[in-house]
Design a protein around this motif. Sequence first.
Motif, mmCIF file in Angstrom:
data_model
loop_
_atom_site.group_PDB
_atom_site.id
_atom_site.type_symbol
_atom_site.label_atom_id
_atom_site.label_comp_id
_atom_site.label_asym_id
_atom_site.label_seq_id
_atom_site.Cartn_x
_atom_site.Cartn_y
_atom_site.Cartn_z
ATOM 1 N N HIS A 1 0.642 -1.044 -0.378
ATOM 2 C CA HIS A 1 0.011 0.262 0.102
ATOM 3 C C HIS A 1 0.919 0.915 0.072
ATOM 4 N N LEU B 1 -9.965 -0.021 -0.035
ATOM 5 C CA LEU B 1 -10.217 1.715 0.520
ATOM 6 C C LEU B 1 -10.734 1.605 0.713
ATOM 7 N N ASP C 1 -4.105 0.037 7.620
ATOM 8 C CA ASP C 1 -4.101 -0.553 6.122
ATOM 9 C C ASP C 1 -2.928 -0.670 5.430
ATOM 10 N N GLY D 1 -2.465 -3.642 4.791
ATOM 11 C CA GLY D 1 -4.106 -3.951 4.303
ATOM 12 C C GLY D 1 -3.903 -4.411 2.552
ATOM 13 N N CYS E 1 -6.421 7.040 5.142
ATOM 14 C CA CYS E 1 -6.361 5.604 5.882
ATOM 15 C C CYS E 1 -5.176 5.527 6.488
ATOM 16 N N LYS F 1 -14.040 2.068 2.256
ATOM 17 C CA LYS F 1 -14.410 2.351 3.775
ATOM 18 C C LYS F 1 -13.522 3.604 3.552
#
Length: 443
Positions: free
Chosen positions: A120, A236, A226, A230, A222, A239
């Motif tokens: 990420h 994402l 995350d 994540g 985020c 959310k």
Amino acid sequence: PAAPRPRLCDSLGADQTPSASTLNAARAEARPAGRRAPAVAAVLPAGGSGERMGVPTPKQFCPVLERPLISYTLQALERVCWIKDIVVAVTGENMEAMKGIIQKYQHQRISLVEAGVTRHRSIFNGLKALAEDQPDSKLSKPEVVIIHDAVRPFVEEDVLLKVVTAAKEYGAAGAIRPLVSTVISPSADGCLDHSLERARHRASEMPQAFLFDVIYEAYQQCSDYDLEFGTECLQLALKYGHIKAKLVEGSPDLWKVTYKRDLYAAESIIKERISQHICLVMDTKDENHVGHRLEEVLKDELNHVKVMSRLPCHTGRDLDQIMSEQCYSYVCVNVMTSDFEEIRKLVNMLEESNLSILYPVVVISVYFLDYKSVPFDQKMENLIQIREYAKEVKKRNILLCGLLIYYPQDEQKLQESLRQGATIIATLIKERNSGLVGQLLVA
């Protein structure tokens, strides 16, 4: 002007990619009248260590046919003309290696950023490079961004178009595939807690596409958790952006190279795709010559392969066209001469076309020997020079070998020799074994 280079469009075989007319029609249908096409960029996280691969080299840099895996993925994105920019996130220690790959394989529209410590974070760095739009940067903020994996080299333009079109409408979209195995949840003591109904769930694949503002704002909001743990970009967007992604059914080709055995599977697929066309170059128009019999046998034995017959290189406008269409297999049938004049001309044309930059090109020089005309030993002596020349051209990724078809006049035995020759040709083309370079095989 730059030297000619292989056309990256459709380089893995015409039957593997939709035609230009088909894609143009799809784009027109997906885009309402009067609406412009969205500006599209792609982000490719390539900072992984490849722990599951079990090799010291990160899997995205593992060689497939002596070419790094990531180069094939770049080629798949690069051949899509409507993707304006491709941002690759690599670790600092691999930055110079990545620059070398881009230069060697003549990749275009590629920008590099430093990867983060997690997937990420690498994607976020790629998005930042597109968002900052600095005066000295060649990048500009796109309307839609594609996120793809560096180790999924077989993505096709049609699925890219589908996810981009869906993202434009829904804000986010991703490719999915049916689950192969049932997913279960274990309890803390290692026992089964519950299982998911396989028919109701899907595997999330790549590529995924997003309206740029949607995914960039999601990454900005985020949590560290995350970013650290994540793995799902669509989650994402849901959310933090409250965007329910449109799920697009993907093709079986979207699989990810994860384990060492996957490298062999990828190599096998690539070999199969670049072996679907064979160009037969013959230095005679005599339809009665045995060389044309070989052509007939090849077409009969290789009924799934397109065999095209052409004249030699000095009248080779047709050859130029065949090379531009990405033919990587050539059989040069020498009827009138036993020297390497025609072979040298063909190899020179291949070098000038830069065709062998992306894939190994197989060239098989075929000679016919009537046992009543020229002694076998004398013919072999004339042809043995193929070894030194083959070593020379191998440096340019051209795999040259010779085939001597030693045939009698008896029709049945002649047909058997031709079938043996066709089998040898098919094996050389399919396997692309560099260990056979310079060998003179006999049928």
